[in-house]
Enzyme design. Structure first.
Site, mmCIF file in Angstrom:
data_model
loop_
_atom_site.group_PDB
_atom_site.id
_atom_site.type_symbol
_atom_site.label_atom_id
_atom_site.label_comp_id
_atom_site.label_asym_id
_atom_site.label_seq_id
_atom_site.Cartn_x
_atom_site.Cartn_y
_atom_site.Cartn_z
ATOM 1 N N GLN A 10 -0.367 -12.952 -3.338
ATOM 2 C CA GLN A 10 -0.970 -13.561 -4.530
ATOM 3 C C GLN A 10 -2.378 -14.068 -4.244
ATOM 4 O O GLN A 10 -2.650 -14.602 -3.174
ATOM 5 C CB GLN A 10 -0.099 -14.716 -5.020
ATOM 6 N N SER A 91 3.054 -12.785 2.570
ATOM 7 C CA SER A 91 3.941 -13.363 1.559
ATOM 8 C C SER A 91 4.531 -12.263 0.675
ATOM 9 O O SER A 91 5.277 -11.410 1.147
ATOM 10 C CB SER A 91 3.201 -14.429 0.749
ATOM 11 N N LEU A 92 4.170 -12.251 -0.600
ATOM 12 C CA LEU A 92 4.629 -11.205 -1.510
ATOM 13 C C LEU A 92 4.424 -9.807 -0.920
ATOM 14 O O LEU A 92 5.250 -8.906 -1.117
ATOM 15 C CB LEU A 92 3.866 -11.315 -2.834
ATOM 16 N N ARG A 116 11.721 -13.269 -8.389
ATOM 17 C CA ARG A 116 11.216 -14.208 -7.380
ATOM 18 C C ARG A 116 10.154 -15.105 -7.998
ATOM 19 O O ARG A 116 10.159 -16.325 -7.817
ATOM 20 C CB ARG A 116 10.640 -13.419 -6.195
ATOM 21 N N HIS A 202 5.886 -21.699 -0.164
ATOM 22 C CA HIS A 202 6.134 -21.685 1.285
ATOM 23 C C HIS A 202 6.251 -23.080 1.884
ATOM 24 O O HIS A 202 5.711 -23.365 2.953
ATOM 25 C CB HIS A 202 5.060 -20.867 2.008
ATOM 26 N N GLN A 251 11.807 -16.709 3.697
ATOM 27 C CA GLN A 251 10.362 -16.602 3.495
ATOM 28 C C GLN A 251 9.844 -17.529 2.408
ATOM 29 O O GLN A 251 8.719 -18.033 2.486
ATOM 30 C CB GLN A 251 9.998 -15.151 3.162
#
Length: 313
Positions: A10, A91-92, A116, A202, A251
């Site tokens: 993102q 991440s993503l 998500r 996170h 995660q």
């Protein structure tokens, strides 16, 4: 040349991303059409036309970035035999890496990341959580500041992203992140920059979302990966489906250890990392982590041709 694939998360999105590749390649158009069909709304139109404020909503951003990244990857693979030895994502972007590694189908992945995003958005009420980038401070010192502020304020602030040496992102409640940022500057950090994000990703505030998301992961078919995928949570390569499922569950509330991911890929023998997705943020971070690693990115027709030239010469 030993090639690793990296995929952005993102923040990389922008209105119009992928337009030149969509115009020229049926593979890209088909990928976006597949996402539209699975999601039940016009993601393609949102990516190409906006509005930007809507594209920034995490439950739209996540499937949009994954779709763009996989479209770019498929176009590249159609033009040249990439033969990557390892993959990772920020991440993503880890979901894009898992699709490229054949651990997740694209259709399942785009559905997963949409859900998500919805769960992450709902985990903390709007305006209560945030993130900030702290520049010029070591991890241990910043972790201690976060722990101290959490004790003093009674609210969460934790390390969220270790992007490259000297660039660490913290995440938590608005008050705790602000206080930790000020304390970091007072202790020697060069800057603490608030990020325009829709939530405190996170960190432990995402544990309720992770619990619900874990149920979706358990119901999703995950295969053993065809190549190792270096996970954000432990910077270790994983190929077994059970391990992949476990690291994806963690995660959401664990730090993204991107610096260690890059070093792990380098240690595995990767000497060129190819970024597939909008922008070239990861390529910039990689050069700060290890100047010896070659980088290239694919996000439009021009960068596609440049990447092909680097891969074939």
């Amino acid at each position: 040349m030993n090639i690793g694939l990296v995929f952005p998360g993102q923040g990389a999105q922008y209105v119009g991303m992928g337009k030149t590749l969509l115009d020229q390649y049926a593979t890209a158009r088909d990928t976006f059409a597949e996402a539209d069909e699975r999601l039940g709304f016009q993601l393609t139109k949102l990516c190409l036309e906006g509005p930007e404020a809507e594209l920034r909503l995490t439950y739209y951003t996540q499937p949009a970035l994954l779709t763009a990244s996989i479209a770019f990857y498929r176009v590249l693979a159609e033009r040249v035999d990439v033969q990557a030895m390892v993959a990772a994502g920020h991440s993503l972007g880890e979901y894009s890496a898992l699709v490229a590694a054949d651990a997740l189908s694209f259709s399942d992945a785009v559905h997963l990341v949409y859900q998500r995003g919805r769960l992450m958005d709902a985990a903390v009420p709007a305006g209560q959580g945030t993130m900030a980038a702290v520049l010029g401070m070591e991890e241990d010192a910043l972790a201690e500041i976060c722990a101290q502020v959490t004790r003093e304020v009674g609210e969460v602030v934790e390390i969220a992203n270790l992007n490259c040496p000297g660039q660490i992102v913290i995440s938590g409640t608005v008050a705790a992140v602000a206080k930790a940022g000020e304390a970091a500057k007072a202790t020697g950090a060069r800057r603490a920059i608030p990020l325009t994000v829709s939530g405190p990703f996170h960190c432990s505030l995402m544990e309720p979302a992770a619990s619900e998301f874990g149920k979706l992961l358990d119901a999703t078919n995950i295969a053993d990966a065809g190549i190792p995928v270096v996970a954000n949570v432990d910077a270790a390569p994983h190929q077994k489906a059970a391990e992949i499922r476990d690291v994806l569950k963690r995660q959401l509330y664990c730090p993204v250890r991107f610096t260690d991911d890059v070093l792990a890929m380098r240690a595995m023998g990767a000497d060129m990392l190819l970024e597939l997705g909008p922008g070239a943020v990861l390529s910039g971070l990689i050069r700060k982590i290890d100047k010896g690693i070659l980088t290239a990115n694919v996000e439009d027709d021009a960068t596609l041709e440049q990447a092909i030239q680097r891969l074939t010469n």
